[in-house]
Design a protein around this motif. Structure first.
Motif, short mmCIF file in Angstrom:
data_model
loop_
_atom_site.label_atom_id
_atom_site.label_comp_id
_atom_site.label_asym_id
_atom_site.label_seq_id
_atom_site.Cartn_x
_atom_site.Cartn_y
_atom_site.Cartn_z
N ILE A 1 39.66 14.74 -102.99
CA ILE A 1 39.14 14.79 -104.36
C ILE A 1 39.81 13.73 -105.21
CG2 ILE A 1 40.49 16.37 -105.82
CD1 ILE A 1 37.94 17.92 -106.19
N LEU B 1 37.78 10.67 -104.66
CA LEU B 1 36.49 10.78 -105.34
C LEU B 1 36.66 10.52 -106.83
CD1 LEU B 1 33.54 11.44 -105.03
CD2 LEU B 1 34.08 13.82 -105.47
N MET C 1 37.08 6.92 -107.54
CA MET C 1 35.87 6.11 -107.54
C MET C 1 35.00 6.38 -108.74
SD MET C 1 34.61 5.81 -103.71
CE MET C 1 35.00 7.46 -103.28
N LEU C 2 35.03 7.61 -109.24
CA LEU C 2 34.14 7.90 -110.35
C LEU C 2 34.75 7.54 -111.69
CD1 LEU C 2 32.57 11.30 -109.37
CD2 LEU C 2 31.54 9.06 -109.39
N ASP D 1 37.40 2.03 -112.50
CA ASP D 1 36.61 0.91 -111.99
C ASP D 1 37.56 -0.24 -111.77
OD1 ASP D 1 36.24 1.07 -115.17
OD2 ASP D 1 36.56 -0.97 -114.47
N CYS E 1 36.52 4.00 -97.71
CA CYS E 1 35.44 4.27 -98.65
C CYS E 1 35.84 3.85 -100.06
CB CYS E 1 35.13 5.77 -98.60
SG CYS E 1 33.53 6.15 -99.18
N ASN F 1 34.37 0.71 -102.38
CA ASN F 1 33.59 0.88 -103.59
C ASN F 1 34.18 0.20 -104.80
OD1 ASN F 1 31.29 2.26 -102.89
ND2 ASN F 1 32.36 4.20 -102.74
#
Lengths: 877, 143
Positions: A87, A90, A93-94, A97, A127, A131
């Motif tokens: 998490i 995650l 990445m969200l 930036d 991953c 990204n």
């Protein structure tokens, strides 16, 4: 506790947010939650960290700022538990930036995780890296990724491949390192690795030409084989979509083949078979099949020519085009646009279908079809196609009208076979959609009308008729008003009737009526009203019986709040009342507006610097610096080769003024073809009509109608009234003395005496202090050009230093000055300066040369200025 | 390159899932989402699924009450993206069992995980449902 169950609290929060009825309520709930989360972060709460992060992600998705949670992500990533790491990544990445500096802190964690023994953790790290990595991170971690491209687990390999794509994009230099591993990936069997490998190779080819060469040589055959395998493979439940095995892989392979085959005949040959197979064997009743066919056709169109394949492709396109599914039709139109460059004939065959698509109910299809039609137009089909488009214009809806109008206008402008057709079509467009038409378009129309001298009568009558019906279209009104003003007499007297016309009786008062209507309508804007006023002035000269009535109409605007209209009305009134003797001369028919110049000027002959320099020139007629004058001068077709900069600052002012030719070819009431700011501003100075948007004009466009011979002198009169020129508004008072000056003005231009074909030298200018002699010669083969040698002789006992000669010519002449022989003129004729000029007369035989000159020099460091006009050029030059 | 963003939006215009593969500020995102959603919601069934917006294309499809919007570059194969959307929905369906909007909302992170397995950096990674769901099912088993 199960860290993966969101726990009641996240669920509660979501429920609470959903239950909010208004945005303000929602903001309140979110704010409370954020406060709780911030408190938890401050306390360094370990247990609920992941839950808080999940909540933060939800809140972020709703659009609220969540930057305070960024460090939380880092802490979670650093934890050793997989769920928390997951998490954390995650969230990374969200919520973050690549531009955030916080990202750099993650580099170390990433590096550790990339080397982790647990392949899933490695996958996570790849991953995240793939990204959002930034350039520095890419550089740091590239070696790891390279290593992972050869990892044993295919899932890791596939992720490493995509990670590599991002690295290459961020740091193109690293591309070389990845070429070999990437080539190895292409031989894989695992679809996931294969698809990502293919994507990596595609990106490598785009990034580096070496890579492209390498892949082309080594891998094309392998790829072809792979595609064949995939296409022929038996049913594989895993990757099967609608009966086709892994269409995504098909498509990616086709894309890579396209990149490899483009521009290279050998590679293209290798692909021909498989492309033919895919094109023929793929079923097209399902979307997946169509997607593959689409990609296949794109590839066929891009690689080197193979007649058979191309025919196949166009057939597929034809099938798509008649499909009922809108998606397929859209895609087909897209492809046809690319196909035009390849095979225009084939596309022409589908012209009717495409035209149908322009009228489709679907907005995307309409747009595409319109662009396609535009590309299809050539001389043979322009008339029917334009007719169709204009017919459709009447029924199309508002958003589309703008696009459609613009396209129709450019089609008409580009392809019109004859002037009458141009005028007809433009009239129709203006009547339908005049409000969507841009300014340049109707300016161009006016230029064309004025050039089509045999069609003047026809045009003005057609406009009159159109104006009866479509009064709301502003551009139509403007063009009509201008034409009626110019060619009003033709309207009344039915001059130049063509066979196709119906006779129409228009009386003088009808014409005046219609213009009055244009002024009085409250929807008319400033430009239209201004144009109407001057049209009325013209009519008052052409229809003397209506003069009083026209005067009444004009006078009504005397108190108008808009300065432009007020000024015009007062000045025109004054002309009608007091200056009948010059009125007809003032508003004579305009000479033909020069199309070529107009087009050239419109096509961006204005350098960007001019507008700024012209700002200065407007404010200070006397203070313009030399460099800014030069672009102005160039714009106005005047090449003025000066010796070093004029010594007095006033010089530029005059040079600017002289540089402008007041010939009517450059302007017309209410519109300005050189409608860019620069020339407008300059023409402002010289009291030429400008659109009211800019500063109000000085003494009116009256002068704009003056014939060439008069204009240079007129400008001199204005020079004597700097008050009326400086800055913005001029008062009517300023206008009156102007008129008076013009009263005393002798209207006959001096006639040159010499009629012989031998060109004697003339004394161009003589004052007490200086004499200028011109010797003429004609270079062989070019009757329009004259070489002039100017000799300057000093008639005074003082030596002249810093001697500079400047000359200005009207529009129809082109002047080129060579540098003078010297800058110093010895006294009393002990020596002389010579300077060569070349003059090209575009109206050779019709108009003779005219020139205004200015000489500047210094006597004992005191500036002296002399000016004059030379009109005694021999005839026939 | 390729895919620029993936959005799941309900009929009222509320975003249920947003994954961006290029950087946009928060205000830009909200503005973008608002514009696009308005355009797509205004279209009816017969019209095609592709909308041109600024310099890229939106491919969308409606499943029950949820709109799936994918923003792609101009040179991307639109029909393939349409297939991809369907693949995404089927994958989620297999995992959640008759997936609906609420499932996505309440299990947002799982939806994200699934999307991560399928698309990385704007490129399609994996198209086999088994392979995609395997790590996720593994995680659920261990927890």
């Amino acid at each position: 506790m199960n860290p993966f169950s969101s726990g009641t609290r996240l669920r509660d929060m979501i429920r609470a947010i959903r239950a909010c009825k208004t945005a303000a309520e929602e903001r309140g709930v979110v704010r409370k939650e954020c406060a709780a989360i911030r408190a938890a972060i401050n306390e360094n709460d370990n247990d609920y960290r992941h839950r808080n992060l999940a909540k933060l992600m939800f809140i972020h998705m709703l659009g609220y700022p969540t930057h305070f949670g960024q460090m939380e992500c880092l802490k979670l990533i650093a934890s050793s538990e997989f769920p928390e790491k997951r998490i954390g990544y995650l969230g990374l990445m969200l919520l973050l930036d690549e531009r955030q500096e916080v990202l750099m802190l993650v580099t170390n964690s990433l590096k550790q995780d990339l080397n982790h023994s647990n392949q899933y953790i490695v996958g996570l790290a790849l991953c995240a890296l793939g990204n959002i990595c930034s350039a520095e991170m890419a550089r740091d971690l590239a070696p790891e990724v390279e290593r992972l491209l050869q990892f044993r687990d295919p899932n890791t390999r596939k992720k490493a491949a995509l990670c590599a794509i991002r690295i290459i994009r961020k740091v193109p230099d690293l591309a070389e390192n990845f070429i070999n591993p990437a080539a190895a990936l292409l031989k894989e069997k695992h679809h996931g690795v294969l698809i990502t490998g293919v994507q990596l190779c595609t990106d490598l080819c785009k990034a580096s030409a070496d890579a492209l060469e390498y892949f082309r040589e080594k891998c094309t055959e392998g790829l072809v084989k792979t595609l064949k395998d995939v296409a022929n493979s038996p049913y594989a439940p895993e990757y099967d979509i609608a009966g086709i095995t892994d269409p995504f892989l098909h498509i990616r392979l086709l894309k890579l083949l396209r990149v490899l085959g483009q521009g290279d005949a050998d590679a293209s040959d290798l692909m021909n078979d498989i492309l033919a197979q895919v094109a023929t064997k793929t079923e097209s009743n399902k979307n997946a099949g169509n997607a593959i066919l689409y990609e296949c056709v794109e590839t066929i169109m891009s690689i080197e020519d193979n007649g058979g394949l191309r025919v196949l492709a166009i057939n597929i396109l034809g099938r798509f085009l008649s499909n009922r599914d809108n998606n397929i039709r859209y895609v087909a139109l897209n492809m046809l646009m690319k196909a035009i460059t390849v095979d225009a004939q084939a596309v022409q065959r589908h012209r009717a279908t495409i035209l149908e698509c322009v009228k489709d109910s679907d907005a995307s299809i309409r747009k595409r079809a319109l662009e396609l039609v535009y590309l299809l137009i050539n001389e043979s089909n322009v008339k029917p196609l334009t007719k169709e488009l204009i017919d459709y214009l009447e029924v199309s809806d508002q958003e589309f009208k703008g696009d459609l109008t613009a396209k129709i206008c450019s089609i008409i402008a580009k392809f019109s076979p004859e002037k009458i057709w141009y005028i007809d079509q433009m009239l129709k467009v203006l009547s339908e959609a005049g409000n969507f038409v841009k300014d340049e378009v109707w300016h161009a129309l006016i230029v064309v009308i004025s050039n089509a001298s045999d069609l003047h009568g026809y045009t003005v009558r057609a406009l009159y008729r159109a104006l009866q019906t479509s009064v709301e279209q502003e551009s139509l009104v403007r063009v009509a008003v201008w034409c009626i003003g110019e060619y009003g007499d033709m309207l009344i007297n039915n001059v130049g009737m063509l066979d196709i016309e119906d006779p129409i009786t228009v009386t003088e008062s009808d014409a005046v009526d219609i213009i009055e209507l244009a002024i009085k309508r409250h929807t008319s804007d400033l430009t239209t009203k201004a144009m109407s006023l001057i049209a009325l002035l013209k009519l008052s000269s052409r229809f003397p019986s209506c003069s009083e009535r026209i005067r009444d109409i004009i006078v009504q605007n005397r108190g108008n709040l808009v300065l432009e209209l007020q000024q015009r009305s007062i000045e025109f009134n004054s002309i009608i009342q007091k200056h009948q003797n010059i009125r007809s001369a003032l508003v004579e028919r305009m000479p033909v507006l020069d199309e070529a110049t107009f087009i050239g000027r419109r096509a961006g002959s204005m350098p960007a610097t001019v507008s700024t320099s012209n700002g200065a020139s407007l404010n200070l007629p006397n203070g313009v610096a030399k460099p800014s004058a030069a672009p102005l001068v160039d714009l106005l077709d005047l090449s003025l080769d000066d010796a070093p900069a004029p010594s007095s600052s006033g010089g530029d002012f005059l040079q600017d003024l002289l540089g402008v030719d007041l010939s009517p070819a450059s302007n017309q009431s209410g519109t300005n073809q050189a409608s860019k700011t620069g020339t407008d501003v300059l023409l402002d100075l010289l009291s030429i009509e400008t659109p009211p948007v800019q500063s109000s004009s000085s003494p009116p466009d009256v002068l704009s109608s003056i014939q060439d011979n008069k204009s240079p002198v007129a400008s001199l009169e204005e020079l004597a009234l700097p008050s009326s020129l400086s800055g913005q508004a001029t008062t009517p008072v300023g206008a009156a003395p102007m008129m008076d000056l013009l009263d005393g003005f002798v209207s006959n231009p001096p006639k040159p005496e010499n009629n012989g074909s031998v060109y004697p030298s003339v004394v161009a200018f003589e004052s007490s202090a200086l004499r200028i002699t011109f010797d003429f010669s004609k270079p062989p083969g070019n009757p329009q050009t004259t070489s002039v040698q100017a000799t300057f002789t000093n008639l005074s006992p003082n030596v002249y230093t810093d001697f500079i000669f400047q000359a200005a010519v009207p529009k129809f002449l082109q002047l080129h000055l060579d540098p003078a022989s010297s800058n110093t003129l010895p006294a009393t004729g002990n020596g002389s300066i010579t300077q060569n000029l070349r003059v090209t007369n575009s109206q050779h035989g019709k108009k003779s040369l005219v020139m205004r000159i200015r000489i500047a020099y210094k006597i004992n460091d005191k500036d002296v200025l002399e000016e004059g006009q030379i009109s005694n050029f021999p005839r026939g030059l | 390159m390729g895919i620029r963003f993936i959005l799941m939006v309900n009929k009222q215009g509320q975003t249920r899932l947003a994954q961006y593969y290029e950087y946009l500020t928060l205000e830009e995102r909200r503005a973008l989402e608002g514009e696009i959603v308005r355009k797509c919601l205004a279209r009816n069934e017969q019209q095609c699924s592709f909308v041109e917006h600024r310099n890229y294309k939106i491919v969308y499809r409606r499943y029950a009450s949820l709109f799936f919007l994918v923003g792609v570059d101009n040179d991307e194969n639109e029909l393939a993206i349409l297939e991809f959307i369907h693949l995404l929905v089927e994958t989620m369906d297999r995992h959640f069992g008759n997936v609906c909007e609420l499932d996505i909302m309440f299990h947002l992170e799982k939806a994200h995980f699934m999307l991560e397995e399928m698309v990385m950096n704007g490129c399609i990674v994996e198209t086999s449902k088994t392979n995609i769901l395997q790590p996720i099912q593994l995680m659920e088993k261990t927890s």
